[in-house]
Design a protein around this motif. Sequence first.
Motif, short mmCIF file in Angstrom:
data_model
loop_
_atom_site.label_atom_id
_atom_site.label_comp_id
_atom_site.label_asym_id
_atom_site.label_seq_id
_atom_site.Cartn_x
_atom_site.Cartn_y
_atom_site.Cartn_z
N UNK A 130 0.82 -1.20 0.00
CA UNK A 130 0.00 0.00 0.00
C UNK A 130 0.86 1.25 0.00
N UNK A 131 1.88 1.22 0.83
CA UNK A 131 2.82 2.35 0.93
C UNK A 131 3.53 2.55 -0.41
N UNK A 132 3.96 1.43 -0.99
CA UNK A 132 4.69 1.48 -2.26
C UNK A 132 3.83 2.05 -3.37
N UNK A 133 2.61 1.58 -3.45
CA UNK A 133 1.70 2.04 -4.51
C UNK A 133 1.38 3.53 -4.32
N UNK A 134 1.23 3.92 -3.09
CA UNK A 134 1.00 5.33 -2.77
C UNK A 134 2.18 6.17 -3.23
N UNK A 135 3.37 5.68 -2.94
CA UNK A 135 4.59 6.40 -3.31
C UNK A 135 4.71 6.52 -4.83
N UNK A 136 4.53 5.41 -5.53
CA UNK A 136 4.65 5.40 -6.99
C UNK A 136 3.59 6.32 -7.62
N UNK A 137 2.38 6.24 -7.10
CA UNK A 137 1.29 7.05 -7.66
C UNK A 137 1.58 8.54 -7.48
N UNK A 138 2.03 8.92 -6.29
CA UNK A 138 2.40 10.32 -6.07
C UNK A 138 3.55 10.74 -6.97
N UNK A 139 4.54 9.87 -7.07
CA UNK A 139 5.74 10.17 -7.86
C UNK A 139 5.37 10.43 -9.32
N UNK A 140 4.52 9.55 -9.87
CA UNK A 140 4.14 9.68 -11.28
C UNK A 140 3.11 10.80 -11.49
N UNK A 141 2.34 11.12 -10.47
CA UNK A 141 1.30 12.14 -10.62
C UNK A 141 1.85 13.54 -10.39
N UNK A 142 2.53 13.71 -9.29
CA UNK A 142 2.99 15.05 -8.90
C UNK A 142 4.46 15.30 -9.21
N UNK A 143 5.23 14.23 -9.35
CA UNK A 143 6.66 14.38 -9.59
C UNK A 143 7.40 14.55 -8.27
N UNK A 144 8.69 14.17 -8.25
CA UNK A 144 9.45 14.20 -7.00
C UNK A 144 9.61 15.61 -6.44
N UNK A 145 9.61 16.61 -7.33
CA UNK A 145 9.84 17.99 -6.86
C UNK A 145 8.76 18.48 -5.91
N UNK A 146 7.62 17.80 -5.92
CA UNK A 146 6.52 18.27 -5.07
C UNK A 146 6.39 17.55 -3.74
N UNK A 147 7.32 16.60 -3.52
CA UNK A 147 7.22 15.81 -2.29
C UNK A 147 7.25 16.69 -1.04
N UNK A 148 8.16 17.67 -1.04
CA UNK A 148 8.33 18.48 0.16
C UNK A 148 7.53 19.78 0.11
N UNK A 149 6.65 19.88 -0.87
CA UNK A 149 5.80 21.08 -0.94
C UNK A 149 4.38 20.76 -0.48
N UNK A 186 -3.84 11.05 -10.55
CA UNK A 186 -3.03 11.59 -11.65
C UNK A 186 -3.70 12.81 -12.27
N UNK A 187 -4.98 12.72 -12.52
CA UNK A 187 -5.71 13.82 -13.17
C UNK A 187 -5.89 15.02 -12.23
N UNK A 188 -6.00 14.73 -10.94
CA UNK A 188 -6.06 15.82 -9.95
C UNK A 188 -4.76 16.63 -10.03
N UNK A 189 -3.64 15.90 -10.13
CA UNK A 189 -2.33 16.56 -10.20
C UNK A 189 -2.15 17.27 -11.54
N UNK A 190 -2.47 16.58 -12.63
CA UNK A 190 -2.24 17.13 -13.98
C UNK A 190 -3.03 18.42 -14.20
N UNK A 191 -4.23 18.44 -13.69
CA UNK A 191 -5.08 19.62 -13.88
C UNK A 191 -4.91 20.65 -12.77
N UNK A 192 -3.90 20.38 -11.92
CA UNK A 192 -3.56 21.33 -10.87
C UNK A 192 -4.78 21.71 -10.02
#
Length: 228
Positions: A130-149, A186-192
């Motif tokens: 669950x943690x892994x899928x959450x991480x991958x989904x965030x990574x692919x949706x928001x990108x690593x640059x947004x982790x700490x924002x 993903x779409x939530x992130x893409x459409x900001x």
Amino acid sequence: MSSKKVFAVIPGYNVEKTVGNVVRETKKYVDEVIYVDDGSFDNSAKVAKKEGVLVIKYKPNMGKGFALRTGFKTAIRLGADVIITLDSDGQHYPKYIPKFLKILDMGYDVVVGSRYAGRFYTFPRNVIGNFGLNFITNFLSYGPQNLFRHKWLGDTQSGYRAFRVEALKKMNLTSNRYEIEGELTFEIAKNNLKVKEIPIITKAKIKGVTIMDGINNAKFLFKKRFRL
Ligand SMILES: Nc1nc2c(ncn2[C@@H]2O[C@H](COP(=O)(O)OP(=O)(O)O)[C@@H](O)[C@H]2O)c(=O)[nH]1
Ligand SMILES: [Mg+2]
């Protein structure tokens, strides 16, 4: 409730034991309930119909994603301003709906019910998968640059969400099965989109998606992200 027309879209597959209670409870908090059933081989659709909600039934079984997309289209056609999704197996308590609506009214496009109370940094009580899928989904949706924002979502796979219809209309949704949860993130992130997570308590897992569902979810998003 405001003057907005609020719909609940509830997908279900062989949930005759729980769907009656779920739609009855949900009806208290929204204007219309749509129950979407694709090929259940029990009495789920009949049970829902008895509660007086709108039932969409078709065959063959196409999956949760397809069912949600069908429900979205119908709700939009019937004039929905807000759409809430929740599960029909009793895992999500409808009593939280007013809270979702209240937060949405504060100016958000999407409200997500988070099983981890938005605390991404504490290790979830569930499995590593669950943690892994959450991480991958965030990574692919928001990108690593947004982790700490503070942009990454605590619960990318939650089936309990509220959307403004204008926000939902911006999304290009294509998935048929459980990949829909990641695709919505993903779409939530893409459409900001302006998104707010609220903590929810859910009933303990009854069945649970499998590791394979998780892998499919990640694969789907990877292809979508890199347009393979
Ligand atoms: N219409 C429809 N609903 C589905 C399908 N698969 C799952 N659901 C519903 O989607 C919700 C979540 O599914 P579930 O298997 O419980 O996933 P989990 O809670 O993440 O383990 C439940 O209410 C299911 O009844 C499907 O193929 N069609
Ligand atoms: Mg479930």
